[in-house]
Design a protein around this motif. Sequence first.
Motif, PDB file in Angstrom:
ATOM      1  N   MET A  51       0.823  -1.208   0.000  1.00 27.74           N
ATOM      2  CA  MET A  51       0.000   0.000   0.000  1.00 27.74           C
ATOM      3  C   MET A  51       0.859   1.260   0.000  1.00 27.74           C
ATOM      4  N   TRP A  82      -7.323   5.593  -3.510  1.00 25.27           N
ATOM      5  CA  TRP A  82      -8.147   4.564  -2.877  1.00 25.27           C
ATOM      6  C   TRP A  82      -7.935   3.213  -3.540  1.00 25.27           C
ATOM      7  N   LEU A  93      -4.663   1.091  -2.823  1.00 26.45           N
ATOM      8  CA  LEU A  93      -4.518   0.324  -1.581  1.00 26.45           C
ATOM      9  C   LEU A  93      -4.667  -1.183  -1.814  1.00 26.45           C
ATOM     10  N   CYS A 127       0.817   3.971  -3.129  1.00 28.11           N
ATOM     11  CA  CYS A 127       0.384   5.351  -2.886  1.00 28.11           C
ATOM     12  C   CYS A 127       1.538   6.331  -3.054  1.00 28.11           C
ATOM     13  N   VAL A 176      -0.458   9.210   6.361  1.00 27.33           N
ATOM     14  CA  VAL A 176      -1.884   9.054   6.032  1.00 27.33           C
ATOM     15  C   VAL A 176      -2.637  10.359   6.260  1.00 27.33           C
TER      16      VAL A 176
END
Length: 336
Positions: A74, A284, A287, A78, A208
């Motif tokens: 992830m 999104w 992920l 990202c 995050v």
Amino acid sequence: MTHKVSGRLALRQVMPLACLSALLTCLASLLLGAGDVGPWQALQVLAGQGSDQARFVVLELRAPRTLIGMVVGMMLACGGALMQVVARNPLAEPGLLGVSAGASFAVAVALLLGMEATGMHVMVAQSGALLGCLFVMSTVRMSGARQDPVRLVLAGAALSSLLVALTSLALLVDQRAADEIRFWVIGSLAGRSLEALYSSLPSILLAVLLTLWLARPLSAMVLGEQVASGLGHHPKRVRKVAILVVALLVGAATALAGPVAFVGLAVPYVARALCGADVRRTLWLCLPLGVTMLLSADVVSRLVVPPSELPLGVLTTLMGAPVLIAVVRARRLPTL
């Protein structure tokens, strides 16, 4: 308005399938391995039964490895998506542009200097990733590589090769640290403990939170810096924060798994192909797709040459290199 709604509907359609593929890959990571514990024995352990040996393999070896692989996948996906948006370049990827190599080199140097604390590895790796990221961004500005994505990749590949060579030389300097430094050259999930993951959680949480703050301004910056400024955003500030987030994500991922290339290139490319260029939808979808790609490569690495394992970076390169070739060979490179 119609395009926006259709994009949301596309994300709702794709996201369940992406999450299902991630869950199946996680299950495969728990069930499959090069040892004597087969899928049926692993299933018995997950059901609360099984022998002590099977429980040790599944719960103490495969489960932490799977959890770390999920987080690393992830973060790399990202981080790659954010880097591509900031550089406005579909070929901007941490592994290709020397960001991961910068993190690895920084930790290798720290090991030569006698650093042993696992938590410090994360901070040093993030510092090295930040320096590599700043070098890449300066290359973008000085060379005009924003209009020439291939030129940016060549500059990043040169930096990455130099740092990998210097890290390899560290193997000759200190034979006692050779085994640990070798990990920072090839990358792997084998033998990684949850202690390393716990030490990186604060920086992951910070990344995050900053990503949530960046989502709207980055979506505006895709339309152009003048448009973003007209909407009340500050492009320079947003770019600096995004670079920091990339360093936090990639540095933590490298501290956990070593340098792993092409995840940050292939996953955002597939995510944009499935749900459009909107940054929020891309992040999104990155992920579950990041989890799927990294854990799939890790499972294959365990099974190809038993009882040994292939380096994780080799498998991710085999999976991501065709995406790089497809982007480069495209008649018109996609703009971000």
